[in-house]
Write an enzyme that holds these catalytic residues in place. Structure first.
Site, PDB file in Angstrom:
ATOM      1  N   ARG A  81       8.353  63.813  25.655  1.00  0.00           N
ATOM      2  CA  ARG A  81       8.637  64.813  25.851  1.00  0.00           C
ATOM      3  C   ARG A  81      10.247  65.434  26.189  1.00  0.00           C
ATOM      4  NH1 ARG A  81       4.240  69.598  24.744  1.00  0.00           N
ATOM      5  NH2 ARG A  81       3.656  68.862  26.643  1.00  0.00           N
ATOM      6  N   LYS A 183      10.033  72.436  26.715  1.00  0.00           N
ATOM      7  CA  LYS A 183       8.936  73.172  27.664  1.00  0.00           C
ATOM      8  C   LYS A 183      10.562  73.313  28.875  1.00  0.00           C
ATOM      9  CE  LYS A 183       4.523  72.296  29.247  1.00  0.00           C
ATOM     10  NZ  LYS A 183       4.096  73.320  28.239  1.00  0.00           N
ATOM     11  N   GLU A 219       2.876  80.737  17.019  1.00  0.00           N
ATOM     12  CA  GLU A 219       1.683  80.222  18.464  1.00  0.00           C
ATOM     13  C   GLU A 219       1.567  81.145  19.609  1.00  0.00           C
ATOM     14  OE1 GLU A 219       3.143  76.812  21.286  1.00  0.00           O
ATOM     15  OE2 GLU A 219       5.368  77.394  20.120  1.00  0.00           O
TER      16      GLU A 219
END
Length: 337
Positions: A81, A183, A219
């Site tokens: 990621r 992120k 989310e």
């Protein structure tokens, strides 16, 4: 000898022995780096990350297990990621092996700060940012990668109790085709004000709707969301504005392969939350946390009578069991120090 009251650990920063640092000039590649003493850093006020938010981070955990081993949970997924995040943000792409080796070096040098078995974990924060100064809107030329660690306890201070959440209809966490699926440092600033307001009202976190129709659940500010109804688990699909959580993926695997519960990645609406048998959120920090109450437009509804549901409990125990070596790691998720 490290003196820490392991029983009173929260999810806060505890200064440790050291941290990892590496630098890279655009056009080059990530290599080298070293362990340095833990402490403050210096940045130019014109550093790209301070002015334009060009930076990304990860969250990994290390555990002392029941077998007295030290393990990291799915660090390879975090590495993958980070590679994706850096590529998307025009940061020199982080090599997976470089990332993992840097994490291992940092953990080894701070091994005394890993809580005893069952007392918590060592939270590992790799973070990379544009360091070089500039006032034009463009990628930086120089980059810094650091890893610091901190022993942590539960993310929510009240312990494992059903959470009380609020659905936001005045704020969005991320937009489709933006950077909500990585992120990025800047992603999280959008959730700070809604979260602060929600906590003043007595809520634990905020659930965000999609930015287009404002009908679909996405989310929370810090975790992915799941519902369980009629023997099926559902979670919103990774449509471009939702972060592909490592724990999210772990829940999907465990539910289908270990617990034989079908998992559907499909749209989840507010009505689905109201009618769900169980609702829970997932993340490296929160692990698997049950949700007991949800409020939308001043209407509050309870999930499973505001109690921890049996499916949520099984999934949580299954993940913790693997992390602590209480259960067999069938999927090769543990990396041994």
């Amino acid at each position: 000898m490290v003196k820490i009251n392991w029983d009173s650990l929260g999810f806060d920063v505890v200064p440790t022995k050291s941290m990892f640092k590496a630098t890279c000039i655009q056009g080059g590649k990530w290599e080298g780096g070293s362990i340095i003493p833990y402490g403050n850093i210096e940045l130019s006020p014109a550093a790209n990350v301070l002015n334009y938010g060009q930076g990304a981070f990860e969250g990994v955990k290390a555990f002392r297990t029941v077998k007295n081993n030290i393990v990291l949970f799915r660090v390879d997924k975090n590495a993958e990621r980070m590679a994706f995040s850096t590529r998307r943000l025009c940061i020199p792409e982080m090599d997976v092996d470089f990332f993992i080796n840097a994490v291992l070096k940092t953990v080894k040098d701070n091994v005394d700060y890993i809580p005893p078995y069952g007392k918590g974990s060592l939270y590992i924060r790799p973070v990379v940012w544009g360091t070089s100064p500039g006032i034009g809107v463009k990628p930086a030329t120089d980059y810094t990668f650091m890893i610091f660690v901190s022993p942590v306890g539960p993310y929510f201070k009240k312990g494992l109790k059903p959470l009380n959440l609020k659905i936001a209809n005045q704020f969005h966490r991320a937009a489709p085709k933006g950077i909500g699926n990585i992120k990025a440092i800047g992603n999280y600033s959008a959730s700070l004000y809604p979260l602060a307001q929600a906590k003043k009202e007595g809520y634990d976190e905020v659930i965000y709707l999609d930015a287009v129709s404002e009908e679909r659940i996405e989310e929370t500010g810090s975790a992915n969301l799941f519902i369980y109804k009629n023997g099926i688990i559902k979670t919103p699909p990774l449509s471009g504005s939702i972060l592909g959580g490592v724990t999210r993926d772990s829940v999907c695997v465990i539910s289908q392969k270990l617990l034989n519960i079908p998992v559907e990645e499909s749209d989840v609406f507010i009505k689905d939350l109201e009618e769900a048998d169980e609702v829970f959120c997932t993340g490296t920090a929160v692990v698997v946390s049950p949700i007991g109450k949800i409020t939308f437009n001043e209407k509050t509804f309870e999930i499973n009578k505001n109690k921890i549901g049996p499916i949520t409990k099984k999934i949580r125990e299954s993940i913790l069991g693997i992390q602590r070596e209480e259960s067999i790691d069938l999927y090769g998720w543990l990396k041994y120090l």
